[in-house]
Scaffold this motif. Structure first.
Motif, PDB file in Angstrom:
ATOM      1  N   UNK A 219      -9.537 -28.648  19.318  1.00  0.00           N
ATOM      2  CA  UNK A 219      -8.195 -28.132  19.616  1.00  0.00           C
ATOM      3  C   UNK A 219      -7.146 -28.623  18.627  1.00  0.00           C
ATOM      4  N   UNK A 220      -7.415 -29.703  17.910  1.00  0.00           N
ATOM      5  CA  UNK A 220      -6.436 -30.209  16.954  1.00  0.00           C
ATOM      6  C   UNK A 220      -6.298 -29.277  15.762  1.00  0.00           C
ATOM      7  N   UNK A 221      -7.394 -28.629  15.382  1.00  0.00           N
ATOM      8  CA  UNK A 221      -7.344 -27.755  14.213  1.00  0.00           C
ATOM      9  C   UNK A 221      -7.181 -26.295  14.584  1.00  0.00           C
ATOM     10  N   UNK A 222      -7.600 -25.896  15.775  1.00  0.00           N
ATOM     11  CA  UNK A 222      -7.561 -24.486  16.151  1.00  0.00           C
ATOM     12  C   UNK A 222      -6.428 -24.157  17.104  1.00  0.00           C
ATOM     13  N   UNK A 223      -6.222 -25.034  18.106  1.00  0.00           N
ATOM     14  CA  UNK A 223      -5.207 -24.820  19.120  1.00  0.00           C
ATOM     15  C   UNK A 223      -5.265 -23.410  19.697  1.00  0.00           C
ATOM     16  N   UNK A 224      -6.373 -23.056  20.349  1.00  0.00           N
ATOM     17  CA  UNK A 224      -6.519 -21.689  20.859  1.00  0.00           C
ATOM     18  C   UNK A 224      -5.670 -21.450  22.088  1.00  0.00           C
ATOM     19  N   UNK A 225      -5.191 -20.236  22.205  1.00  0.00           N
ATOM     20  CA  UNK A 225      -4.560 -19.813  23.444  1.00  0.00           C
ATOM     21  C   UNK A 225      -5.621 -19.400  24.448  1.00  0.00           C
ATOM     22  N   UNK A 226      -6.718 -18.928  23.962  1.00  0.00           N
ATOM     23  CA  UNK A 226      -7.789 -18.531  24.870  1.00  0.00           C
ATOM     24  C   UNK A 226      -9.090 -18.394  24.096  1.00  0.00           C
ATOM     25  N   UNK A 227     -10.181 -18.774  24.720  1.00  0.00           N
ATOM     26  CA  UNK A 227     -11.489 -18.690  24.095  1.00  0.00           C
ATOM     27  C   UNK A 227     -12.498 -18.263  25.137  1.00  0.00           C
ATOM     28  N   UNK A 228     -13.231 -17.192  24.864  1.00  0.00           N
ATOM     29  CA  UNK A 228     -14.218 -16.729  25.823  1.00  0.00           C
ATOM     30  C   UNK A 228     -15.492 -16.342  25.098  1.00  0.00           C
TER      31      UNK A 228
ATOM     32  N   UNK B  49       0.950 -11.968  17.568  1.00  0.00           N
ATOM     33  CA  UNK B  49       2.312 -12.502  17.476  1.00  0.00           C
ATOM     34  C   UNK B  49       2.586 -13.544  18.551  1.00  0.00           C
ATOM     35  N   UNK B  50       3.459 -14.482  18.231  1.00  0.00           N
ATOM     36  CA  UNK B  50       3.681 -15.646  19.076  1.00  0.00           C
ATOM     37  C   UNK B  50       4.050 -15.282  20.505  1.00  0.00           C
ATOM     38  N   UNK B  51       4.885 -14.291  20.685  1.00  0.00           N
ATOM     39  CA  UNK B  51       5.386 -13.957  22.022  1.00  0.00           C
ATOM     40  C   UNK B  51       4.549 -12.893  22.737  1.00  0.00           C
ATOM     41  N   UNK B  52       3.448 -12.466  22.143  1.00  0.00           N
ATOM     42  CA  UNK B  52       2.643 -11.423  22.785  1.00  0.00           C
ATOM     43  C   UNK B  52       1.871 -11.996  23.964  1.00  0.00           C
ATOM     44  N   UNK B  53       1.665 -11.165  24.951  1.00  0.00           N
ATOM     45  CA  UNK B  53       0.984 -11.588  26.172  1.00  0.00           C
ATOM     46  C   UNK B  53      -0.497 -11.221  26.092  1.00  0.00           C
ATOM     47  N   UNK B  54      -1.345 -12.172  26.457  1.00  0.00           N
ATOM     48  CA  UNK B  54      -2.781 -11.920  26.555  1.00  0.00           C
ATOM     49  C   UNK B  54      -3.134 -11.891  28.036  1.00  0.00           C
ATOM     50  N   UNK B  55      -3.334 -10.715  28.566  1.00  0.00           N
ATOM     51  CA  UNK B  55      -3.595 -10.582  29.995  1.00  0.00           C
ATOM     52  C   UNK B  55      -5.052 -10.869  30.294  1.00  0.00           C
ATOM     53  N   UNK B  56      -5.345 -11.007  31.585  1.00  0.00           N
ATOM     54  CA  UNK B  56      -6.727 -11.222  32.006  1.00  0.00           C
ATOM     55  C   UNK B  56      -7.594 -10.025  31.633  1.00  0.00           C
ATOM     56  N   UNK B  57      -7.018  -8.841  31.768  1.00  0.00           N
ATOM     57  CA  UNK B  57      -7.773  -7.649  31.411  1.00  0.00           C
ATOM     58  C   UNK B  57      -8.054  -7.606  29.909  1.00  0.00           C
ATOM     59  N   UNK B  58      -7.112  -8.070  29.079  1.00  0.00           N
ATOM     60  CA  UNK B  58      -7.335  -8.136  27.642  1.00  0.00           C
ATOM     61  C   UNK B  58      -8.530  -9.026  27.322  1.00  0.00           C
ATOM     62  N   UNK B  59      -8.608 -10.151  27.996  1.00  0.00           N
ATOM     63  CA  UNK B  59      -9.708 -11.073  27.755  1.00  0.00           C
ATOM     64  C   UNK B  59     -11.042 -10.484  28.210  1.00  0.00           C
TER      65      UNK B  59
END
Length: 299
Positions: free
Chosen positions: A280-289, A213-223
Motif C-alpha cells: 500500500x505504500x507504493x500503490x495506495x489502491x482505492x480498491x482491489x479485486x 480521476x480523483x473525485x470519480x466514484x467507484x460503485x459496488x456495481x463498477x467493481x
C-alpha cells in the motif's frame, strides 16, 4: 479515465526437451533475458510513463524464492526463465459498435519448470477515447483467443493495415511468430474444434490497472462488472450480470490492509474472489479485486 492498462497471460505446455531450442529462437527474435540486476530494464517494458522497481520486486517475495523467480543464470531449468521484448506498436481492436486504439508495450515469454510456460502481453488503451465500460469490453474481447460468440466474430484486430480475425492469429503472427511449433500438442487429436493445447475455454487470464480521476466514484456495481469483465451489451449500453442492486450490496464486505485503507472484497456464490498481496505504500489502491481469470486494481 487517466490510465487503462492490461496484462494478458497465456499459459501453455512445452514439448519435451524443447526448452533449449526455444530459448535460442527467442534470442533470434530479439527477446532478451530478464535480469533483476539490470536496472535499465526497470523502464524498458512497461510503457513510457511506467517503471517497475527491481528492488521492490526482490523484497516483495520471500528470500528463498528469489533463486527460482529471478535466477542469475539463464540455463537453470529449475527456475523461471523470463525473456522480454519491447514492442511499442499501435493497433486497433474493431467491433461493430466501437473501436479501441491501444498500444502493446512489450511481450514476455516465461519458461518454467516441468515443461510449462506462459506468454504475457502488456497493453495500454488510449484514454482520450476510452471510458470505463469500453476498457472492460476491451479486456473481455482481447482475452478471447478463438472466437466463441457472434460478438467475437464481428471483432478483429488491425495492425499496419492487416486485419486479424482472431486474437490468436495476431499473437502468433506478430508478437511471437515462431512459438507454436514449441507447444505440446500431444492430446490435440482428442479434440474437435480447439486449436491450442491445454487451455481452458481458449481465453487468457487478464490483470487490469485502472486509474480514474480523483473525485470519480467507484460503485459496488463498477467493481462487480470489473471482476466479471462486463463491458458493453450489443447496443453499446453498460453490461452487468447483476440482477438486483440489493443482492450486490449484501455480498460485499470490507477488510483492512496493512498501512491503512480498506479493500473491498466481493463474495459471490459461484465465483471465488480474494484479496491480492500488495504494497500500500507504493500503490495506495482505492480498491482491489480478484476473481477467476481476472484481477483488477482501482487507483
Amino acid at each position: 479515465m487517466n490510465a487503462a492498462l492490461h496484462q494478458f497471460i497465456f499459459p501453455f505446455s512445452i514439448n519435451n526437451n524443447a526448452e533449449s531450442e526455444f530459448k535460442k529462437q527467442l534470442i533470434l527474435e530479439q527477446f532478451i533475458p530478464f535480469s533483476l540486476g539490470d536496472l535499465e530494464q526497470e523502464n524498458m517494458f512497461y510503457g513510457v510513463n511506467y517503471r517497475v522497481s527491481h528492488h521492490e520486486m526482490e523484497r516483495y517475495y520471500l528470500p528463498f524464492t528469489n533463486n527460482v523467480l529471478f535466477p542469475h543464470q539463464t540455463d537453470d531449468e529449475s527456475s523461471f526463465q523470463r525473456y522480454s521484448k519491447r514492442y511499442e506498436i499501435s493497433c486497433e481492436l474493431k467491433m461493430e459498435h466501437a473501436t479501441f486504439p491501444f498500444a502493446i508495450h512489450s511481450v514476455d515469454v516465461t519458461l518454467c519448470p516441468f515443461d510449462l510456460g506462459f506468454i504475457t502481453i502488456r497493453t495500454e488503451l488510449d484514454c482520450e477515447v476510452i471510458n470505463y465500460s469500453l476498457a472492460l469490453e476491451f479486456a473481455k474481447r482481447f482475452r478471447v483467443l478463438q472466437n466463441m460468440s457472434k460478438q467475437d466474430d464481428k471483432s478483429y484486430i488491425q495492425h499496419q493495415n492487416v486485419n486479424y480475425n482472431e486474437v490468436e492469429d495476431f499473437i502468433f503472427a506478430v508478437l511471437v511468430p515462431d512459438t507454436m511449433r514449441f507447444l505440446d500438442k500431444e492430446n490435440m487429436s482428442e479434440v474437435y474444434f480447439e486449436n491450442l493445447p491445454f487451455f481452458i475455454d481458449e481465453r487468457m487470464f487478464v490483470e487490469s490497472f485502472f486509474s480514474l480521476p480523483k473525485d470519480s466514484e467507484i460503485t459496488l456495481e463498477d467493481q462487480y462488472r470489473a471482476a466479471r469483465t462486463d463491458g458493453l451489451k450489443i447496443r453499446e449500453n453498460p453490461s452487468s450480470g447483476l440482477p438486483i442492486w440489493t443482492i450486490l450490496k449484501n455480498i460485499v464486505r470490507f477488510i483492512p490492509i496493512t498501512g491503512g485503507g480498506r479493500i473491498r472484497i466481493l463474495r459471490w456464490t459461484r465465483i471465488p474472489f480474494a484479496a491480492l498481496p500488495i504494497n500500500p505504500k507504493t500503490l495506495q489502491p482505492r480498491s482491489l479485486i480478484k476473481c477467476m481469470g481476472s484481477t483488477i486494481i482501482f487507483c
